[in-house]
Design a protein around this motif. Structure first.
Motif, PDB file in Angstrom:
ATOM      1  N   ASP A  92      83.057   8.094 -26.543  1.00  0.00           N
ATOM      2  CA  ASP A  92      82.661   8.097 -25.161  1.00  0.00           C
ATOM      3  C   ASP A  92      83.870   7.812 -24.297  1.00  0.00           C
ATOM      4  O   ASP A  92      84.131   6.638 -24.057  1.00  0.00           O
ATOM      5  N   HIS A  93      84.476   9.043 -23.627  1.00  0.00           N
ATOM      6  CA  HIS A  93      85.751   8.678 -23.123  1.00  0.00           C
ATOM      7  C   HIS A  93      85.498   9.339 -21.766  1.00  0.00           C
ATOM      8  O   HIS A  93      84.626  10.413 -21.672  1.00  0.00           O
ATOM      9  N   PRO A  94      86.233   9.062 -20.574  1.00  0.00           N
ATOM     10  CA  PRO A  94      85.754   9.601 -19.288  1.00  0.00           C
ATOM     11  C   PRO A  94      86.204  11.037 -19.522  1.00  0.00           C
ATOM     12  O   PRO A  94      85.419  12.116 -18.798  1.00  0.00           O
ATOM     13  N   VAL A  95      87.081  11.670 -20.073  1.00  0.00           N
ATOM     14  CA  VAL A  95      87.475  12.977 -20.196  1.00  0.00           C
ATOM     15  C   VAL A  95      86.379  13.771 -20.954  1.00  0.00           C
ATOM     16  O   VAL A  95      86.075  15.044 -20.497  1.00  0.00           O
ATOM     17  N   ALA A  96      85.838  13.160 -22.094  1.00  0.00           N
ATOM     18  CA  ALA A  96      84.763  13.972 -22.536  1.00  0.00           C
ATOM     19  C   ALA A  96      83.413  13.973 -21.710  1.00  0.00           C
ATOM     20  O   ALA A  96      82.917  14.911 -21.785  1.00  0.00           O
ATOM     21  N   ARG A  97      83.231  12.978 -21.015  1.00  0.00           N
ATOM     22  CA  ARG A  97      82.034  13.037 -20.165  1.00  0.00           C
ATOM     23  C   ARG A  97      82.051  14.082 -18.916  1.00  0.00           C
ATOM     24  O   ARG A  97      81.184  14.778 -18.692  1.00  0.00           O
ATOM     25  N   TYR A  98      83.421  14.071 -18.484  1.00  0.00           N
ATOM     26  CA  TYR A  98      83.711  15.014 -17.435  1.00  0.00           C
ATOM     27  C   TYR A  98      83.554  16.466 -18.026  1.00  0.00           C
ATOM     28  O   TYR A  98      82.907  17.593 -17.404  1.00  0.00           O
ATOM     29  N   ASN A  99      84.084  16.791 -18.922  1.00  0.00           N
ATOM     30  CA  ASN A  99      83.927  18.021 -19.654  1.00  0.00           C
ATOM     31  C   ASN A  99      82.575  18.515 -20.117  1.00  0.00           C
ATOM     32  O   ASN A  99      82.297  19.526 -19.808  1.00  0.00           O
ATOM     33  N   LEU A 100      81.896  17.468 -20.555  1.00  0.00           N
ATOM     34  CA  LEU A 100      80.337  17.700 -20.713  1.00  0.00           C
ATOM     35  C   LEU A 100      79.641  18.058 -19.532  1.00  0.00           C
ATOM     36  O   LEU A 100      78.945  19.065 -19.472  1.00  0.00           O
ATOM     37  N   ALA A 101      79.789  17.367 -18.447  1.00  0.00           N
ATOM     38  CA  ALA A 101      79.295  17.468 -17.021  1.00  0.00           C
ATOM     39  C   ALA A 101      79.627  18.933 -16.561  1.00  0.00           C
ATOM     40  O   ALA A 101      78.867  19.736 -16.113  1.00  0.00           O
ATOM     41  N   TYR A 102      80.997  19.204 -16.966  1.00  0.00           N
ATOM     42  CA  TYR A 102      81.463  20.633 -16.436  1.00  0.00           C
ATOM     43  C   TYR A 102      80.543  21.854 -17.329  1.00  0.00           C
ATOM     44  O   TYR A 102      80.244  22.932 -16.592  1.00  0.00           O
ATOM     45  N   ARG A 108      74.095  25.720 -15.619  1.00  0.00           N
ATOM     46  CA  ARG A 108      73.132  25.528 -14.386  1.00  0.00           C
ATOM     47  C   ARG A 108      72.203  24.338 -14.894  1.00  0.00           C
ATOM     48  O   ARG A 108      71.190  24.253 -14.352  1.00  0.00           O
ATOM     49  N   ARG A 109      72.584  23.230 -15.523  1.00  0.00           N
ATOM     50  CA  ARG A 109      71.902  22.114 -15.848  1.00  0.00           C
ATOM     51  C   ARG A 109      72.420  21.102 -15.084  1.00  0.00           C
ATOM     52  O   ARG A 109      73.055  20.007 -15.423  1.00  0.00           O
ATOM     53  N   PHE A 110      72.262  20.964 -13.655  1.00  0.00           N
ATOM     54  CA  PHE A 110      73.072  20.142 -12.720  1.00  0.00           C
ATOM     55  C   PHE A 110      72.605  18.741 -12.660  1.00  0.00           C
ATOM     56  O   PHE A 110      73.345  17.963 -12.620  1.00  0.00           O
ATOM     57  N   ALA A 111      71.260  18.518 -12.880  1.00  0.00           N
ATOM     58  CA  ALA A 111      70.797  17.228 -13.023  1.00  0.00           C
ATOM     59  C   ALA A 111      71.514  16.392 -14.180  1.00  0.00           C
ATOM     60  O   ALA A 111      71.847  15.120 -14.035  1.00  0.00           O
ATOM     61  N   GLU A 112      71.411  17.159 -15.394  1.00  0.00           N
ATOM     62  CA  GLU A 112      72.136  16.569 -16.589  1.00  0.00           C
ATOM     63  C   GLU A 112      73.469  16.239 -16.271  1.00  0.00           C
ATOM     64  O   GLU A 112      74.027  15.483 -16.783  1.00  0.00           O
ATOM     65  N   ALA A 113      74.269  17.317 -15.625  1.00  0.00           N
ATOM     66  CA  ALA A 113      75.764  17.097 -15.231  1.00  0.00           C
ATOM     67  C   ALA A 113      75.856  16.052 -14.604  1.00  0.00           C
ATOM     68  O   ALA A 113      76.637  14.904 -14.787  1.00  0.00           O
ATOM     69  N   HIS A 114      74.938  15.574 -13.325  1.00  0.00           N
ATOM     70  CA  HIS A 114      75.217  14.446 -12.562  1.00  0.00           C
ATOM     71  C   HIS A 114      74.779  13.246 -13.359  1.00  0.00           C
ATOM     72  O   HIS A 114      75.600  12.225 -13.427  1.00  0.00           O
ATOM     73  N   GLU A 115      73.856  13.130 -14.212  1.00  0.00           N
ATOM     74  CA  GLU A 115      73.398  12.032 -15.035  1.00  0.00           C
ATOM     75  C   GLU A 115      74.671  11.598 -16.070  1.00  0.00           C
ATOM     76  O   GLU A 115      75.078  10.615 -16.281  1.00  0.00           O
ATOM     77  N   THR A 116      75.373  12.749 -16.589  1.00  0.00           N
ATOM     78  CA  THR A 116      76.418  12.335 -17.401  1.00  0.00           C
ATOM     79  C   THR A 116      77.733  11.856 -16.942  1.00  0.00           C
ATOM     80  O   THR A 116      78.397  10.918 -17.488  1.00  0.00           O
ATOM     81  N   LEU A 117      77.768  12.195 -15.529  1.00  0.00           N
ATOM     82  CA  LEU A 117      79.013  11.439 -14.818  1.00  0.00           C
ATOM     83  C   LEU A 117      78.772  10.007 -14.494  1.00  0.00           C
ATOM     84  O   LEU A 117      79.772   9.391 -14.035  1.00  0.00           O
ATOM     85  N   LEU A 118      77.626   9.830 -14.105  1.00  0.00           N
ATOM     86  CA  LEU A 118      77.341   8.371 -13.735  1.00  0.00           C
ATOM     87  C   LEU A 118      78.105   7.251 -14.200  1.00  0.00           C
ATOM     88  O   LEU A 118      78.648   6.280 -13.469  1.00  0.00           O
ATOM     89  N   PRO A 119      78.042   7.248 -15.649  1.00  0.00           N
ATOM     90  CA  PRO A 119      78.948   5.996 -16.242  1.00  0.00           C
ATOM     91  C   PRO A 119      80.452   6.043 -15.737  1.00  0.00           C
ATOM     92  O   PRO A 119      80.866   4.948 -15.935  1.00  0.00           O
TER      93      PRO A 119
END
Length: 128
Positions: A92-102, A108-119
Motif C-alpha cells: 500500500d504505497h501512495p503511487v500504487a493508490r494513485y495509479n489504481l485511482a487513475y 469510468r469508475r469515478f466513485a471507486e477512484a475517489h475512495e482509493t485516493l482518500l487514504p
C-alpha cells in the motif's frame, strides 16, 4: 526536447545489453520495460515484464510497471486487477493508490477512484 528524451533508443539499447547479462534483475527489467513503454512498444514491454515476473513472481516494481503498460495500452481493467492485487498483498504505497485511482477513472469508475485516493489525501505524512 531534452537530451534525456532524445536518447531513449540509446538508453534502451544500453539497458537491454545489461539485462542480457543479468536477466534475473528486476530493476533492469523494469527500466527496459519503462523505456519500451515511452517508445509506445507496449507488446514488447508486456512480454519482457511477463518473463521477468516468471523469474521474480509478485515483484511489486515489475507489477507496477505492468499496470502502467496496461493503462497506456488502454486496458484499465487489467491494470486495476494488478494494482488491487498489489494493495491486497500489503504494498500500500501512495503511487500504487494513485495509479489504481487513475486506472479506475479510465474505466469510468469515478466513485471507486475517489475512495482509493482518500487514504493518500488524508495521510498527515503526505505534504500538501
Amino acid at each position: 526536447m531534452n537530451a534525456q528524451a532524445e536518447d531513449i533508443p540509446a538508453r534502451l539499447q544500453r539497458y537491454s545489453a545489461f539485462l542480457a547479462q543479468d536477466p534475473g534483475n528486476p530493476s533492469l527489467a523494469s527500466e527496459v520495460a519503462n523505456l519500451r513503454l515511452r517508445l509506445g512498444e507496449f507488446d514488447e514491454a508486456r512480454t519482457l515484464l511477463q518473463h521477468a515476473l516468471a523469474r521474480n513472481p509478485g515483484h511489486p516494481a515489475l507489477l507496477g510497471t505492468l499496470a502502467s503498460v496496461a493503462m497506456a495500452a488502454n486496458q484499465p481493467d487489467e491494470a486495476i486487477g494488478i494494482l488491487q492485487g498489489l494493495l491486497a498483498a500489503g504494498h500500500d504505497h501512495p503511487v500504487a493508490r494513485y495509479n489504481l485511482a487513475y486506472a479506475l477513472a479510465l474505466a469510468r469508475r469515478f466513485a471507486e477512484a475517489h475512495e482509493t485516493l482518500l487514504p493518500v489525501v488524508d495521510d498527515p505524512q503526505i505534504p500538501e
